[in-house]
Design a protein around this motif. Structure first.
Motif, PDB file in Angstrom:
ATOM      1  N   GLY A  27      37.992  99.031  22.462  1.00 29.86           N
ATOM      2  CA  GLY A  27      38.683  98.399  21.339  1.00 29.86           C
ATOM      3  C   GLY A  27      38.496  99.027  19.976  1.00 29.86           C
ATOM      4  N   PRO A  28      38.855 100.295  19.770  1.00 29.21           N
ATOM      5  CA  PRO A  28      38.624 100.908  18.451  1.00 29.21           C
ATOM      6  C   PRO A  28      39.434 100.289  17.315  1.00 29.21           C
ATOM      7  CG  PRO A  28      39.918 102.368  19.870  1.00 29.21           C
ATOM      8  CD  PRO A  28      39.437 101.247  20.733  1.00 29.21           C
ATOM      9  N   THR A  29      40.513  99.571  17.629  1.00 30.01           N
ATOM     10  CA  THR A  29      41.386  99.054  16.561  1.00 30.01           C
ATOM     11  C   THR A  29      41.509  97.540  16.561  1.00 30.01           C
ATOM     12  OG1 THR A  29      43.347  99.288  17.972  1.00 30.01           O
ATOM     13  CG2 THR A  29      42.768 101.165  16.565  1.00 30.01           C
ATOM     14  N   VAL A  30      40.701  96.847  17.345  1.00 30.68           N
ATOM     15  CA  VAL A  30      40.811  95.383  17.410  1.00 30.68           C
ATOM     16  C   VAL A  30      39.446  94.749  17.158  1.00 30.68           C
ATOM     17  CG1 VAL A  30      42.793  95.405  18.961  1.00 30.68           C
ATOM     18  CG2 VAL A  30      40.486  95.423  19.921  1.00 30.68           C
ATOM     19  N   PRO A  31      39.431  93.474  16.715  1.00 33.48           N
ATOM     20  CA  PRO A  31      38.151  92.803  16.431  1.00 33.48           C
ATOM     21  C   PRO A  31      37.274  92.711  17.677  1.00 33.48           C
ATOM     22  CG  PRO A  31      40.023  91.513  15.615  1.00 33.48           C
ATOM     23  CD  PRO A  31      40.590  92.608  16.449  1.00 33.48           C
ATOM     24  N   LYS A  76      34.332 102.861  17.489  1.00 30.45           N
ATOM     25  CA  LYS A  76      34.813 101.843  18.433  1.00 30.45           C
ATOM     26  C   LYS A  76      34.586 100.433  17.872  1.00 30.45           C
ATOM     27  CE  LYS A  76      33.780 104.732  22.498  1.00 30.45           C
ATOM     28  NZ  LYS A  76      32.778 105.685  21.991  1.00 30.45           N
ATOM     29  N   GLY A  77      34.989  99.432  18.655  1.00 32.12           N
ATOM     30  CA  GLY A  77      34.750  98.059  18.264  1.00 32.12           C
ATOM     31  C   GLY A  77      35.400  97.657  16.960  1.00 32.12           C
ATOM     32  N   GLY A  78      36.634  98.133  16.717  1.00 34.99           N
ATOM     33  CA  GLY A  78      37.363  97.776  15.505  1.00 34.99           C
ATOM     34  C   GLY A  78      37.104  98.662  14.308  1.00 34.99           C
ATOM     35  N   ARG A  79      36.176  99.598  14.427  1.00 35.66           N
ATOM     36  CA  ARG A  79      35.817 100.413  13.259  1.00 35.66           C
ATOM     37  C   ARG A  79      36.924 101.397  12.876  1.00 35.66           C
ATOM     38  NH1 ARG A  79      30.748  99.962  16.038  1.00 35.66           N
ATOM     39  NH2 ARG A  79      29.157  98.913  14.757  1.00 35.66           N
ATOM     40  N   LEU A  80      37.700 101.865  13.856  1.00 38.91           N
ATOM     41  CA  LEU A  80      38.800 102.761  13.513  1.00 38.91           C
ATOM     42  C   LEU A  80      39.845 102.024  12.680  1.00 38.91           C
ATOM     43  CD1 LEU A  80      40.308 105.439  13.687  1.00 38.91           C
ATOM     44  CD2 LEU A  80      41.209 104.729  15.914  1.00 38.91           C
ATOM     45  N   ALA A  81      40.164 100.788  13.053  1.00 41.09           N
ATOM     46  CA  ALA A  81      41.120  99.997  12.268  1.00 41.09           C
ATOM     47  C   ALA A  81      40.602  99.773  10.858  1.00 41.09           C
ATOM     48  CB  ALA A  81      41.382  98.660  12.954  1.00 41.09           C
TER      49      ALA A  81
END
Length: 446
Positions: free
Chosen positions: A217-221, A185-190
């Motif tokens: 927010g797995p894909t956002v900053p 989560k928290g952008g780490r997937l992106a």
């Protein structure tokens, strides 16, 4: 619900059948948020390389089917999306399945969610700059996509998640903690998808429609910090293992921030919002010859207290025609919270969700006010962990309950809205809606 279009059906007469009219408004609001009618304008063209679809959330099943129907038949498409148990809609006849759908638990994560997250992260291996990753994100993804940080077990995450849910913490606070205790989560997937381009298509279930909060927010900053997460854990007296606390204190569990180059070229589109659903309901109200007033789509706070505030407004309208003239419908959305009261010795655990808790506060404060009917529920079709989407309040709710020997205060003491309203036939049961734009509340004042 996905097979019909309530927006095209005539609305029941609000004066002759107030409950049916309110239910119609709910279904119109849900229909507005179904992805088949909202996804298409936001789809990018197929890439030079392959298209990988990843995602999570309670709307995952319908988002996948919408994408499979809208994506060019001759363009490759594959991937994995996790949704809640029993939230995969019937597959339309003749629609080929190109994306795998799996199910897991919500709101407390389980082993199936852990396996799904591990598989989703593994699918990002080997992506190139020619590839496109379409991420389908909707509410509920925080629980469904669970991958604990180093030093945490699934049991730890389950305990922390349960405590957060019962603490009265806001969705933003809960998801701040979840992001910093996760490897996805928290952008780490992106970040894991680099160097591929990532396009996120999301359905908002949070006040303010911030993609960084939706499903954590797995894909956002992520602009929140480890220090923020620590402060929230301390505020609600939630323990984490000492090694994990040390990592939070040192910043070792920090998330990718808005200036991180890993997000360069990525796009995020919010394809459905609570406000859009409230506006759809308001149009139906006005077509029926009543005034519609949308208070806000961002309401937060303790559910029963928000219910009391709505009751005060409805009573002012009913008794004095202020601040709105009768007849009218008052609409609101957002995400309220429920703080679970300590149980007394021998007391059974209460049942119910945010909508039912709101309606207990509302009914008590309305005090049987003539001319006021209400419906509150969750647009995903599930209020909390029960089988009802929402709950009705009528001018005779308290009287009908009293005739069955029930006191509202007893049920409020144990957060037991489901039993209270179920005993008098005031539950709205629709089954999963296959979308999720959070709380829907409508008060009809005649």
């Amino acid at each position: 619900m996905t097979a019909s279009n309530p927006s095209l059906a005539p609305a029941p007469d609000p004066r002759k059948d107030p409950r049916a009219f309110l239910e119609h408004l709910y279904r119109v609001a849900v229909d507005r948020a179904l992805p088949l009618s909202t996804l298409g304008p936001h789809l990018p063209p197929p890439p030079k390389g392959r298209t990988l679809v990843l995602g999570c959330g309670k709307a995952g099943g319908s988002m996948v089917q919408a994408l499979e129907a809208l994506w060019p038949a001759d363009a490759p498409l594959s991937g994995l999306v996790v949704t809640r148990y029993d939230h995969i809609p019937p597959r339309p006849e003749g629609l080929p399945q190109r994306i795998e759908l799996v199910e897991a638990a919500h709101p407390v994560p389980d082993e199936a969610g852990l396996r799904a997250a591990e598989r989703i992260l593994a699918l990002t291996k080997g992506l190139t700059a020619d590839d496109l990753v379409l991420c389908l994100i909707s509410g509920g993804g925080s629980s469904l996509l669970v991958l604990p940080a180093e030093g945490l077990t699934l049991a730890d995450k389950q305990r922390i998640n349960t405590q957060l849910l019962e603490s009265g913490a806001s969705i933003g606070e809960m998801n701040c903690v979840r992001k910093h205790l996760s490897r996805i989560k928290g952008g780490r997937l992106a970040a894991a998808c680099a160097p591929a381009r990532v396009v996120t298509l999301t359905i908002s279930d949070v006040p303010g429609d911030d993609p960084a909060i939706i499903a954590s927010g797995p894909t956002v900053p992520d602009a929140t910090t480890c220090a923020d997460a620590l402060a929230i854990l301390e505020r609600y007296a939630i323990d984490v293992p000492a090694p994990v606390r040390a990592q939070l204190e040192s910043g070792a569990l920090e998330t990718p921030k808005p200036n991180d180059p890993v997000f360069e070229g990525h796009q995020t589109h919010v394809i459905a919002t609570p406000q859009q659903s409230l506006e759809a309901a308001a149009r139906v109200v006005r077509a029926a010859g009543l005034e519609a007033h949308i208070l806000s789509d961002e309401m937060e706070g303790e559910s029963r207290e928000v219910g009391k505030v709505h009751a005060a407004l409805a009573r002012a309208v009913a008794l004095r025609g202020e601040p709105f003239a009768r007849p009218c419908v008052i609409l609101s959305g957002g995400e309220t919270t429920v703080t679970i009261r300590p149980r007394k010795p021998g007391q059974a655990k209460g049942r119910g969700g945010r909508g039912g808790e709101f309606c207990m506060g509302l009914a008590g404060a309305l005090m049987g006010q003539p001319g006021v009917w209400a419906l509150a529920g969750d647009t995903d079709g599930i209020d909390g962990m029960e089988d009802n989407a929402g709950t009705f309040v009528t001018p005779d709710t308290l009287a009908r309950a009293a005739a069955k020997g029930m006191k509202l205060s007893d049920h409020m003491d144990r957060n037991d809205a489901y039993t209270y309203f179920g005993a008098i036939g005031d539950l709205l049961i629709t089954g999963p809606s296959h979308t999720n734009v959070n709380d829907f509340r409508a008060l009809l004042v005649l």
